[in-house]
Scaffold this motif. Structure first.
Motif, PDB file in Angstrom:
ATOM      1  N   ALA A 246       0.814  -1.218   0.000  1.00 33.77           N
ATOM      2  CA  ALA A 246       0.000   0.000   0.000  1.00 33.77           C
ATOM      3  C   ALA A 246       0.844   1.264   0.000  1.00 33.77           C
ATOM      4  CB  ALA A 246      -0.934  -0.003   1.210  1.00 33.77           C
ATOM      5  N   SER A 247       2.091   1.158   0.477  1.00 35.36           N
ATOM      6  CA  SER A 247       2.982   2.321   0.507  1.00 35.36           C
ATOM      7  C   SER A 247       3.722   2.511  -0.811  1.00 35.36           C
ATOM      8  CB  SER A 247       4.001   2.171   1.641  1.00 35.36           C
ATOM      9  OG  SER A 247       3.342   2.078   2.892  1.00 35.36           O
ATOM     10  N   GLY A 248       3.514   1.588  -1.741  1.00 40.07           N
ATOM     11  CA  GLY A 248       4.174   1.685  -3.033  1.00 40.07           C
ATOM     12  C   GLY A 248       5.537   1.045  -3.083  1.00 40.07           C
ATOM     13  N   ASP A 249       5.919   0.339  -2.005  1.00 37.27           N
ATOM     14  CA  ASP A 249       7.221  -0.311  -1.969  1.00 37.27           C
ATOM     15  C   ASP A 249       7.125  -1.732  -2.515  1.00 37.27           C
ATOM     16  OD1 ASP A 249       8.357   1.928  -0.676  1.00 37.27           O
ATOM     17  OD2 ASP A 249       7.621   1.179   1.269  1.00 37.27           O
ATOM     18  N   LEU A 250       8.212  -2.189  -3.114  1.00 35.36           N
ATOM     19  CA  LEU A 250       8.269  -3.585  -3.545  1.00 35.36           C
ATOM     20  C   LEU A 250       8.122  -4.479  -2.324  1.00 35.36           C
ATOM     21  CD1 LEU A 250      11.176  -3.478  -6.171  1.00 35.36           C
ATOM     22  CD2 LEU A 250       8.758  -3.872  -6.656  1.00 35.36           C
ATOM     23  N   ASP A 251       7.231  -5.464  -2.429  1.00 40.37           N
ATOM     24  CA  ASP A 251       6.913  -6.296  -1.272  1.00 40.37           C
ATOM     25  C   ASP A 251       6.437  -7.645  -1.791  1.00 40.37           C
ATOM     26  OD1 ASP A 251       5.873  -7.583   0.958  1.00 40.37           O
ATOM     27  OD2 ASP A 251       4.933  -5.770   1.757  1.00 40.37           O
ATOM     28  N   ILE A 252       7.103  -8.700  -1.369  1.00 41.85           N
ATOM     29  CA  ILE A 252       6.756 -10.045  -1.823  1.00 41.85           C
ATOM     30  C   ILE A 252       5.306 -10.396  -1.511  1.00 41.85           C
ATOM     31  CG2 ILE A 252       7.493 -11.221   0.275  1.00 41.85           C
ATOM     32  CD1 ILE A 252       8.689 -13.402  -1.559  1.00 41.85           C
ATOM     33  N   ASN A 253       4.731  -9.730  -0.525  1.00 45.58           N
ATOM     34  CA  ASN A 253       3.328  -9.969  -0.151  1.00 45.58           C
ATOM     35  C   ASN A 253       2.384  -8.906  -0.712  1.00 45.58           C
ATOM     36  OD1 ASN A 253       3.860 -12.307   1.494  1.00 45.58           O
ATOM     37  ND2 ASN A 253       4.768 -10.897   2.990  1.00 45.58           N
ATOM     38  N   GLY A 254       2.908  -8.053  -1.586  1.00 43.29           N
ATOM     39  CA  GLY A 254       2.091  -6.974  -2.123  1.00 43.29           C
ATOM     40  C   GLY A 254       1.168  -7.424  -3.244  1.00 43.29           C
ATOM     41  N   THR A 255       0.546  -6.448  -3.880  1.00 46.91           N
ATOM     42  CA  THR A 255      -0.400  -6.702  -4.965  1.00 46.91           C
ATOM     43  C   THR A 255       0.344  -6.787  -6.302  1.00 46.91           C
ATOM     44  OG1 THR A 255      -2.132  -5.510  -3.786  1.00 46.91           O
ATOM     45  CG2 THR A 255      -2.434  -5.812  -6.161  1.00 46.91           C
ATOM     46  N   LEU A 256       0.017  -7.812  -7.071  1.00 53.33           N
ATOM     47  CA  LEU A 256       0.682  -8.026  -8.360  1.00 53.33           C
ATOM     48  C   LEU A 256       0.147  -7.041  -9.395  1.00 53.33           C
ATOM     49  CD1 LEU A 256       2.587  -9.800 -10.112  1.00 53.33           C
ATOM     50  CD2 LEU A 256       0.574 -11.209 -10.642  1.00 53.33           C
TER      51      LEU A 256
END
Length: 574
Positions: free
Chosen positions: A524-534
């Motif tokens: 949600a913060s716009g950072d690359l995150d393995i658990n983020g949204t694709l």
């Protein structure tokens, strides 16, 4: 057949053995007498020349070109390694002194032509011709086909070339043979193939003889070359390509000749389309010989591409890094977006059902059979092209980034999921040199150009309907585009696209920049995150390409021009 394979493998290792015999034979009567008195040794001279046929790579001369092919010189694929600049024709930077990956092509083909000339000049008067006349007749047919292959490939690259049919010391100081016209070269190739057809046995050559030249193989090459000759690239009324006797084909009957050659093979009756109902069945069709395979180069564990070097085979060379491969040839996003939807419509057509938020959904069967993409499963692994640290990403731990598929795609066609990469080899996977769908499409294109659209629709529909697409109902220019589409997708990664785009004079495609897609997961913060949204980062330009008039043909290497006094191709200076 085992002997056939072993000799081929030996010859691959630097073009030795039989070539050395040939070069020493004139000065060594004992060697020559032995060779032409023993049918097995005589066969070895022919088997060596089978290396002139195409294979998984461009040629065996360079390390890279044993692993990557001419598909990277078209819009099909992009070679992502830093050495990709050696595909100089993608940037209009080819010169007679800088041929890139094509640098050894001219002398290698003439090496095979020289071997064929030597054999054909001696075989009729040899003891083995008296003792084994039937076997020798077949060997002559095979060698004539193989010489025709060498000349066919040369004129595809250069236009008219010197037609040398007798033994000649190619390294002699006085080697001066003028280039023949393109039309004369086509006539010679067709004549060679007709003579070979008369010498070869009827029917297919399966079992222990699989991989040896058949009548069907000769008929297929004849069909292909007459189609090429009839095309716009060689039409003197077309102004975009180089013109003149070295490039033009002027026969008024050219399209009828092309149609007749294709129909003769169709009516021969020894080949049939393999029925498929799923992408998996279509994919598996390429892993073993089948009823539509007219001619192929055989591979098996006892006959690898290069002995003890599995990474020259497509499984290591082209599988995704997530599965232990190198992923060298990446299908382009341009190519992927050309795949029709399952309903037969283009993605840009109104009502096609294409979803910009799910771009790989509901595509036609061959997309899923031929391409690995984000979310697809391969070797039981779901492929993750996304950053950070997806299993097929550029920042994967332990990956130096060089094997990352920057286009967002990897090859799937020809790859065998039943093997263990680096450990085992596909048991019976051939490289197709001619298949029945090509002949149907050759015939359809020729009939279209003759104005027989109904016949053209019938045969292009056979190819389309086999993969679940609707029958072709178009007419006029739209029908020709449908025929071109079927060639593009059905013959993918079989070394056709480079030549097809040139003969159609499709300069927009040849000069089209390479596009890719990238995938990321962000929080949600716009950072690359393995658990983020694709999310997908849409089309980005990976490589700017150019195409100029001279790029229809390669330049003749500088040394060859200097040695033989040859006319250089248009647009190049020595």
């Amino acid at each position: 057949m085992k002997k056939f394979k072993i000799i081929l493998a030996i010859a691959v290792l630097g073009f030795i053995s039989c070539e050395d015999v040939l070069e020493s034979a004139p000065g060594d009567s004992y060697n020559e007498a032995v060779i032409y008195s023993d049918i097995a040794l005589t066969e070895s001279l022919v088997f060596y020349n089978y290396n002139v046929t195409e294979n998984w790579g461009m040629n065996f001369v360079d390390w890279w070109t044993r692993r990557i092919g001419i598909e990277n010189a078209s819009d099909e694929c992009w070679f992502h390694w830093p050495t990709r600049s050696r595909y100089t024709n993608n940037y209009s930077t080819t010169t007679p002194s800088n041929m890139g990956f094509f640098r050894n092509t001219w002398p290698v083909y003439y090496r095979y032509i020289g071997a064929a000339n030597n054999f054909l000049s001696k075989i009729d008067d040899s003891p083995v011709a008296t003792n084994s006349p039937d076997e020798v007749a077949v060997l002559k047919g095979e060698m004539k086909y193989l010489r025709a292959v060498a000349y066919a490939q040369m004129i595809n690259f250069w236009g008219g070339v010197p037609l040398v049919t007798e033994p000649f010391a190619f390294d002699a100081d006085d080697f001066t043979v003028a280039r023949a016209s393109y039309e004369d070269c086509i006539d010679f190739i067709v004549s060679e193939l007709d003579e070979a057809i008369a010498l070869l046995p009827d029917g297919t050559r399966g079992g222990a003889e699989f991989g040896r030249v058949s009548k069907g193989a000769c008929m297929a090459l004849k069909s292909r070359m007459l189609l090429y000759a009839a095309s716009a690239q060689h039409d003197p009324s077309e102004s975009g390509a180089p013109r003149g006797p070295l490039y033009d084909y002027t026969k008024p009957s050219k399209w009828q000749d092309a149609a007749n050659a294709a129909k003769a093979l169709i009516d021969y009756g020894h080949y049939s389309l393999v029925p498929v109902t799923t992408a998996e069945e279509y994919h598996n069709m390429f892993l073993s010989p089948n009823s539509e395979l007219i001619f192929a180069r055989p591979y098996s564990p006892e006959f690898p591409n290069v002995p003890n070097d599995f990474n020259t085979l497509p499984d290591k060379a082209h599988s995704p890094v997530a599965n232990g491969g190198w992923g060298l040839s990446n299908p382009t996003h341009n190519f992927v977006q050309d795949f029709k939807m399952a309903n037969g419509m283009r993605i840009g057509d109104a009502g096609s059902g294409y979803d910009v938020n799910d771009i790989y959904a509901n595509r036609e069967m061959r997309f899923y059979a031929n391409i690995n993409f984000q979310g697809s499963s391969f070797h039981g692994v779901e492929l993750e092209y996304w950053s950070p640290f997806g299993n097929n990403s550029k920042d994967l731990l332990g990956n130096d980034g060089r094997h990352f598929a920057l286009t967002g795609y990897n090859l799937r066609k020809f790859l065998d999921e039943s093997i263990t990469i680096d450990v085992t080899q596909s048991s019976n996977r051939p490289f197709p040199l001619a298949r029945l769908p090509e002949i149907y499409l050759n015939y359809a294109e020729a009939q279209y150009m003759l104005g027989n659209e109904g016949e053209a629709r019938t045969y292009v529909s056979m190819v389309a309907e086999r993969v679940g697409l609707p029958a072709i109902t178009s007419s006029g220019p739209a029908l020709l585009e449908d025929i071109k589409y079927e060639r593009q997708m059905e013959l993918f990664f079989e070394h056709h696209r480079y030549y097809d785009l040139r003969r159609w004079m499709d300069e927009d495609k040849m000069g089209e920049d390479v596009l890719g897609v990238q995938w990321e997961k962000r929080n949600a913060s716009g950072d690359l995150d393995i658990n983020g949204t694709l999310t997908m980062i849409p089309e980005n330009v990976l490589e700017e390409r150019t195409f100029n008039k001279e790029d229809y043909y390669l330049p003749i290497p500088f040394d060859e021009v200097e040695k033989a006094g040859l006319i250089q191709n248009d647009g190049y200076t020595n």
